[in-house]
Scaffold this active site. Structure first.
Site, PDB file in Angstrom:
ATOM      1  N   GLY A 217       0.803  -1.214   0.000  1.00  0.00           N
ATOM      2  CA  GLY A 217       0.000   0.000   0.000  1.00  0.00           C
ATOM      3  C   GLY A 217       0.835   1.262   0.000  1.00  0.00           C
ATOM      4  O   GLY A 217       0.455   2.272  -0.616  1.00  0.00           O
TER       5      GLY A 217
ATOM      6  N   GLU B 212      -6.910  -1.851   1.027  1.00  0.00           N
ATOM      7  CA  GLU B 212      -7.236  -2.786   2.099  1.00  0.00           C
ATOM      8  C   GLU B 212      -5.951  -3.525   2.454  1.00  0.00           C
ATOM      9  O   GLU B 212      -5.546  -4.464   1.777  1.00  0.00           O
ATOM     10  CB  GLU B 212      -8.321  -3.773   1.648  1.00  0.00           C
TER      11      GLU B 212
END
Length: 511
Positions: free
Chosen positions: A247, A264
């Site tokens: 991420g 997520e």
């Protein structure tokens, strides 16, 4: 209890049969660029083709061209496509579950449950196709109407992880399609077979309903394929599931081109056990949340924060339960814990356990490898239970394996501080019979996660609720509630039917 392990030839035959029945032409997808492997035995099943970065560009361009027509199709008509896709998923539930077990190592009930999630999100999205509501607000100007409308966004790039190889894509794809978007899917290189099967079924639904071709494109390969998708200016939204490290790379790259992202990422999930908790309920829930999917869920229970008064009893019960867990072949109905996805996962688990002991922890149960002679390439481990004197460095990290750390506390404020004192913020829970304790945990100064539960474990989210977390979990939301808004763009509209110009805030520009 340890069960047997299937032979690689049997697993391969099962995979090929499931692919064929799902509509995948094996001759068209086989190659030598990407290996389809199974954690059941650790062996390679067969080779697959992979895409080039130029292939990613072509897939995105095809999806964008399809979007230009799809966005004008009425949303309820778009819902008819998703409805048909859901029906096909139901017809092929067993075949898809076979592939989930082959590639991800999930036990049979979990694999079937994952496919059911796909069916459920299709049901949700079909209803949503008639509920993409905008608001009408009172205007301060007479003879004016103020409102907002929602429009399709464009191509949605979906990057999914191995542990939920089909459900997370479906969360995104079903909602994106009814919103008028198209999808380019980059599945984990560890689970390409499930992606090929789902794509074949969606292509069939597209053909049967007369929807435009190329609404969903699949691109196979490693990190360079995902990077190309992330960087494409024709992809206004990237939904990426994976580690926090991933991420950190994806988020800034999408933001640099002013795109949107749904991230997520990691979860270091905890549950608080109070003195009033029902210990039978608590232990049953904790074992599933900690050991399910061999600890390889983003929502896996990794920390249990137990009141001093009941800590010994909880540890004793958990130790006994861990000793009884059937470990082995995920195709066996009696198995509850299947394999880790790879040798690297096992190495990370062993490293974390060694660090935990170095940091003062006591290994109460598990951690040892199972079935090494029967499956030399498979990494089966007994879930580990470690009692820790404090929330040390290793406890604050997410290890993607079945390790449950047990911490103790004296009062609820201390428990909440321990709970929140980690970088991640996905899922949480409290076990209590005291309504005041439950409300305190749910309050604004209680648990800081995106999912906060009472008398239930940290895993097992339902389709109807928006899924996602805070802090290093990424802040994104998928699936239910109003998560659909992330897949659309908002326009604020003012309609003047007064016959004269009336400016806001009483501004007079008539001179």
């Amino acid at each position: 209890m340890v069960t047997t392990v299937s032979r690689t030839d049997d697993v391969r035959a099962r995979a090929e049969a499931a692919l064929a029945r799902s509509g995948v032409e094996l001759g068209a997808v086989k190659g030598d660029a990407l290996a389809a492997r199974t954690p059941i035995t650790g062996a390679e099943l067969f080779g697959l083709r992979a895409d080039t970065v130029e292939g990613v560009d072509r897939a995105v361009e095809a999806a964008h061209a399809a979007f230009l027509g799809w966005r004008s199709v009425p949303a309820p008509v778009r819902g008819a496509l998703v409805k048909r896709f859901g029906e096909l998923l139901g017809e092929h539930k067993e075949h898809l579950a076979d592939l989930v077990t082959v590639e991800a190592g999930k036990i049979r009930s979990e694999a079937l449950g994952e496919v059911q999630e796909m069916i459920d999100i299709c049901d949700f999205a079909v209803g949503l196709s008639r509920q993409l509501y905008g608001r009408t607000m009172p205007s301060e100007r007479p003879g004016h109407r103020l409102m907002e409308t929602w429009h399709p966004l464009g191509v949605v790039g979906v990057i999914s992880a191995f542990n939920f190889p089909v459900a997370v894509w479906a969360w995104n794809a079903a909602v994106a399609l009814v919103c008028g978007d198209t999808v380019v899917w980059k599945p984990s290189e560890l689970t390409p077979l499930t992606a090929l099967a789902c794509t074949a079924l969606l292509d069939r639904a597209i053909a049967e309903t007369g929807a435009p071709a190329h609404l969903n494109q699949i691109v196979l390969g490693g990190a360079e394929i995902g990077e190309r998708l992330v960087d494409s200016p024709l992809v206004p939204l990237v939904s990426a599931t994976g580690s926090t490290r991933m991420g950190r790379a994806v988020g800034p790259r999408v933001a640099a081109r002013f795109g949107r992202s749904i991230l997520e990422l990691g979860g270091n999930n905890a549950a608080v056990v109070t003195p009033s908790a029902d210990l039978d309920l608590t232990v049953n829930a904790a074992v599933f949340a900690a050991a399910g999917t061999a600890g390889q869920r983003c929502t896996t229970l990794r920390r249990l924060i137990v009141h001093d008064d009941v800590a010994d009893a909880v540890v004793e019960r958990l130790t006994a339960a861990y000793g009884r867990l059937p470990i082995g072949d995920p195709f066996q109905e009696s198995t509850l814990v299947g394999p880790l996805v790879s040798e690297a996962s096992y190495a990370r688990m062993r490293s974390a356990l060694d660090r935990a002991v170095e940091e003062g922890g006591t290994l109460c149960a598990g951690g040892e490898r199972q079935l090494a002679e029967a499956a030399p390439g498979g990494y089966y481990v007994r879930p580990a239970l470690v009692r820790m004197p404090a929330q040390t460095a290793v406890v604050r990290e997410e290890t993607f394996a079945p390790i449950l750390y047990v911490l103790t506390y004296r009062d609820l404020d201390e428990a909440i501080r321990l709970h929140n004192d980690v970088p991640q913020g996905l899922s949480s829970g409290i076990f209590t019979a005291d309504q005041r304790e439950a409300e305190r945990f749910l309050a604004v100064d209680g648990a800081d996660c995106g999912i906060v539960n009472v008398n239930i474990g940290t895993s097992g989210a339902e389709i109807g609720g928006a899924f996602g977390g805070e802090k290093e979990t990424g802040g994104g939301r998928e699936s239910g509630s109003d998560a659909w808004r992330a897949y659309m763009r908002r326009a604020t509209n003012t309609v003047n039917y007064s016959g004269r110009v009336a400016l806001a805030q009483g501004v007079d520009f008539s001179q």
